[in-house]
Scaffold this motif. Structure first.
Motif, PDB file in Angstrom:
ATOM      1  N   VAL A  46       1.941   8.101 -11.115  1.00 18.64           N
ATOM      2  CA  VAL A  46       1.323   6.904 -11.694  1.00 18.64           C
ATOM      3  C   VAL A  46      -0.183   6.940 -11.425  1.00 18.64           C
ATOM      4  CG1 VAL A  46       1.216   4.375 -11.588  1.00 18.64           C
ATOM      5  CG2 VAL A  46       3.428   5.544 -11.451  1.00 18.64           C
ATOM      6  N   THR A  47      -0.979   6.656 -12.446  1.00 12.42           N
ATOM      7  CA  THR A  47      -2.439   6.704 -12.293  1.00 12.42           C
ATOM      8  C   THR A  47      -3.143   5.450 -12.816  1.00 12.42           C
ATOM      9  OG1 THR A  47      -2.714   7.745 -14.470  1.00 12.42           O
ATOM     10  CG2 THR A  47      -2.519   9.232 -12.572  1.00 12.42           C
ATOM     11  N   ARG A  48      -2.450   4.669 -13.668  1.00 11.63           N
ATOM     12  CA  ARG A  48      -3.120   3.556 -14.339  1.00 11.63           C
ATOM     13  C   ARG A  48      -2.814   2.216 -13.680  1.00 11.63           C
ATOM     14  NH1 ARG A  48      -4.549   4.338 -19.847  1.00 11.63           N
ATOM     15  NH2 ARG A  48      -5.262   6.492 -20.036  1.00 11.63           N
ATOM     16  N   PHE A  49      -3.824   1.360 -13.639  1.00 14.53           N
ATOM     17  CA  PHE A  49      -3.675   0.015 -13.085  1.00 14.53           C
ATOM     18  C   PHE A  49      -2.448  -0.689 -13.673  1.00 14.53           C
ATOM     19  CE2 PHE A  49      -4.394  -4.465 -12.564  1.00 14.53           C
ATOM     20  CZ  PHE A  49      -5.024  -4.579 -11.338  1.00 14.53           C
ATOM     21  N   GLY A  50      -2.336  -0.640 -14.986  1.00 12.02           N
ATOM     22  CA  GLY A  50      -1.233  -1.331 -15.650  1.00 12.02           C
ATOM     23  C   GLY A  50       0.135  -0.786 -15.269  1.00 12.02           C
ATOM     24  N   GLN A  51       0.179   0.533 -15.028  1.00 16.16           N
ATOM     25  CA  GLN A  51       1.459   1.141 -14.620  1.00 16.16           C
ATOM     26  C   GLN A  51       1.852   0.682 -13.209  1.00 16.16           C
ATOM     27  OE1 GLN A  51      -0.099   5.223 -15.316  1.00 16.16           O
ATOM     28  NE2 GLN A  51       1.899   5.630 -16.237  1.00 16.16           N
ATOM     29  N   ASP A  97      -7.321  10.673 -21.203  1.00 18.67           N
ATOM     30  CA  ASP A  97      -7.177  10.577 -22.661  1.00 18.67           C
ATOM     31  C   ASP A  97      -8.500  10.228 -23.342  1.00 18.67           C
ATOM     32  OD1 ASP A  97      -7.543   7.948 -22.012  1.00 18.67           O
ATOM     33  OD2 ASP A  97      -5.596   7.257 -22.740  1.00 18.67           O
ATOM     34  N   GLY A  98      -9.589  10.194 -22.567  1.00 23.54           N
ATOM     35  CA  GLY A  98     -10.886   9.919 -23.155  1.00 23.54           C
ATOM     36  C   GLY A  98     -11.170   8.445 -23.390  1.00 23.54           C
ATOM     37  N   SER A  99     -10.216   7.581 -23.062  1.00 24.31           N
ATOM     38  CA  SER A  99     -10.448   6.147 -23.220  1.00 24.31           C
ATOM     39  C   SER A  99     -11.382   5.672 -22.101  1.00 24.31           C
ATOM     40  CB  SER A  99      -9.121   5.385 -23.163  1.00 24.31           C
ATOM     41  OG  SER A  99      -8.605   5.403 -21.850  1.00 24.31           O
ATOM     42  N   SER A 100     -11.731   4.399 -22.141  1.00 20.92           N
ATOM     43  CA  SER A 100     -12.680   3.889 -21.150  1.00 20.92           C
ATOM     44  C   SER A 100     -12.000   3.485 -19.835  1.00 20.92           C
ATOM     45  CB  SER A 100     -13.423   2.691 -21.733  1.00 20.92           C
ATOM     46  OG  SER A 100     -12.500   1.657 -22.008  1.00 20.92           O
ATOM     47  N   TYR A 101     -10.688   3.635 -19.781  1.00 16.61           N
ATOM     48  CA  TYR A 101      -9.985   3.307 -18.541  1.00 16.61           C
ATOM     49  C   TYR A 101     -10.349   4.303 -17.454  1.00 16.61           C
ATOM     50  CZ  TYR A 101      -6.999   0.148 -21.167  1.00 16.61           C
ATOM     51  OH  TYR A 101      -6.553  -0.868 -21.939  1.00 16.61           O
ATOM     52  N   GLN A 102     -10.113   3.894 -16.219  1.00 20.31           N
ATOM     53  CA  GLN A 102     -10.211   4.874 -15.135  1.00 20.31           C
ATOM     54  C   GLN A 102      -8.806   5.102 -14.581  1.00 20.31           C
ATOM     55  OE1 GLN A 102     -12.845   3.431 -12.118  1.00 20.31           O
ATOM     56  NE2 GLN A 102     -11.578   1.664 -11.595  1.00 20.31           N
ATOM     57  N   GLU A 103      -8.629   6.253 -13.985  1.00 23.27           N
ATOM     58  CA  GLU A 103      -7.339   6.569 -13.386  1.00 23.27           C
ATOM     59  C   GLU A 103      -7.499   6.726 -11.884  1.00 23.27           C
ATOM     60  OE1 GLU A 103      -5.495   9.854 -15.417  1.00 23.27           O
ATOM     61  OE2 GLU A 103      -5.366   8.715 -17.281  1.00 23.27           O
ATOM     62  N   THR A 136       0.831  -1.199   0.000  1.00 24.88           N
ATOM     63  CA  THR A 136       0.000   0.000   0.000  1.00 24.88           C
ATOM     64  C   THR A 136       0.866   1.250   0.000  1.00 24.88           C
ATOM     65  OG1 THR A 136      -1.783  -1.192   1.083  1.00 24.88           O
ATOM     66  CG2 THR A 136      -1.799   1.202   1.313  1.00 24.88           C
ATOM     67  N   LEU A 137       1.923   1.213   0.798  1.00 22.23           N
ATOM     68  CA  LEU A 137       2.825   2.359   0.851  1.00 22.23           C
ATOM     69  C   LEU A 137       3.529   2.560  -0.498  1.00 22.23           C
ATOM     70  CD1 LEU A 137       3.303   4.220   3.256  1.00 22.23           C
ATOM     71  CD2 LEU A 137       5.414   2.990   3.714  1.00 22.23           C
ATOM     72  N   LEU A 138       3.838   1.476  -1.170  1.00 22.92           N
ATOM     73  CA  LEU A 138       4.508   1.582  -2.475  1.00 22.92           C
ATOM     74  C   LEU A 138       3.539   2.058  -3.561  1.00 22.92           C
ATOM     75  CD1 LEU A 138       6.883  -1.529  -2.364  1.00 22.92           C
ATOM     76  CD2 LEU A 138       7.376   0.862  -1.777  1.00 22.92           C
ATOM     77  N   ILE A 139       2.269   1.728  -3.416  1.00 28.52           N
ATOM     78  CA  ILE A 139       1.264   2.275  -4.346  1.00 28.52           C
ATOM     79  C   ILE A 139       1.174   3.791  -4.159  1.00 28.52           C
ATOM     80  CG2 ILE A 139      -1.222   2.380  -4.849  1.00 28.52           C
ATOM     81  CD1 ILE A 139      -1.308  -0.666  -4.140  1.00 28.52           C
ATOM     82  N   ILE A 140       1.169   4.237  -2.911  1.00 29.99           N
ATOM     83  CA  ILE A 140       1.120   5.682  -2.634  1.00 29.99           C
ATOM     84  C   ILE A 140       2.389   6.351  -3.180  1.00 29.99           C
ATOM     85  CG2 ILE A 140       1.061   7.469  -0.842  1.00 29.99           C
ATOM     86  CD1 ILE A 140      -1.511   6.129  -0.774  1.00 29.99           C
ATOM     87  N   ARG A 141       3.532   5.721  -2.967  1.00 32.13           N
ATOM     88  CA  ARG A 141       4.787   6.248  -3.524  1.00 32.13           C
ATOM     89  C   ARG A 141       4.661   6.460  -5.020  1.00 32.13           C
ATOM     90  NH1 ARG A 141       9.209   1.870  -4.689  1.00 32.13           N
ATOM     91  NH2 ARG A 141       7.472   1.379  -6.064  1.00 32.13           N
ATOM     92  N   ASP A 142       4.168   5.440  -5.730  1.00 25.18           N
ATOM     93  CA  ASP A 142       4.031   5.551  -7.181  1.00 25.18           C
ATOM     94  C   ASP A 142       3.026   6.639  -7.554  1.00 25.18           C
ATOM     95  OD1 ASP A 142       5.873   3.602  -7.568  1.00 25.18           O
ATOM     96  OD2 ASP A 142       4.490   2.090  -8.346  1.00 25.18           O
TER      97      ASP A 142
END
Lengths: 153, 153
Positions: free
Chosen positions: A37-42, A74-80, A26-32
């Motif tokens: 970083v905003t995308r699941f894949g990233q 970017d208007g795609s269907s992804y969420q950030e 969780t801490l590393l997700i916050i770091r990113d």
């Protein structure tokens, strides 16, 4: 593994956060997220985490009000996933932890990630605990007392 | 539970510490030690931890060079656990985490433990990330770059 204990009723504000960020990922997700970083894949690529685990961690961060989801820019269907104020406010915690790791857990000549001031390109100053008048404080010059009300500052 | 991952080869100094302090109890042991707790029984009473778990955590902290054992200062046969410089250096990390918990995880009127300046009795200033020239920095005004060598400061 020890039984999972909740600190939600602890009167210590060091203990309560452990329910939310005690899990290292969780801490590393916050770091990113602090680095943009905003995308699941990233997140997945950076952390090398299984999708189901990452998904659960992101969901918990949204539930806890540390991240919020917005439509992709970017208007795609992804969420950030973007940090809320509460999530962003972990910046000094992560910066202080980063400096500690940098100072004590790396060999002198090892390459490591370092936080720098964008304007000067120089490393940020050492994170210190200061008195209202600017004196640097340490364990011996501070005390822990019980108090109610909003924190100062 | 996810498989336990080691971050010992991570180039990120936020990730490496998680092997040492990622376990929440360890951070609370350091918190207590910073407040002057030195005895096994005191840690146990404060944390409400089973003896075998506390013993393992203390042993790991000694192995990792964050605590050291000394003969009891009262001349008894007990030993005391005292922080090394490496352990003490977590003071700003714990102070920053404490302020975050205080600000976001307590109701306004809830009583909570707060870090104060012994000299003034006032809460310590908000822990901030500063540039060398004293500007307050945030995620947008900093960047993470790869570097070798000892940290500045």
């Amino acid at each position: 593994m020890p039984k999972r204990t909740t600190h939600e009723n602890a009167s210590c504000p060091v203990a309560r956060p452990l329910d939310l960020i005690g899990d290292g990922w969780t801490l590393l997700i916050i770091r990113d997220a602090l680095e943009g970083v905003t995308r699941f894949g990233q997140f997945q690529k950076n952390l090398g985490l299984a999708k189901n685990i990452l998904s659960a961690r992101l969901h918990a961060l949204v539930s806890n009000g540390m991240l919020e989801t917005i439509p992709a820019t970017d208007g795609s269907s992804y969420q950030e996933y973007v940090l809320t104020e509460k999530g962003r406010a972990l910046f000094p915690v992560i910066a202080a932890l980063r400096q500690w790791g940098d100072a004590y857990l790396f060999d002198d000549d090892e390459v490591r990630a370092r936080l720098v001031d964008r304007e000067s390109g120089r490393p940020v100053a050492r994170v210190e605990v200061l008195a209202e008048d600017g004196r640097i404080l340490g364990p011996e010059t501070t005390a822990v007392t019980m108090a109610a009300g909003r924190p100062a500052g």
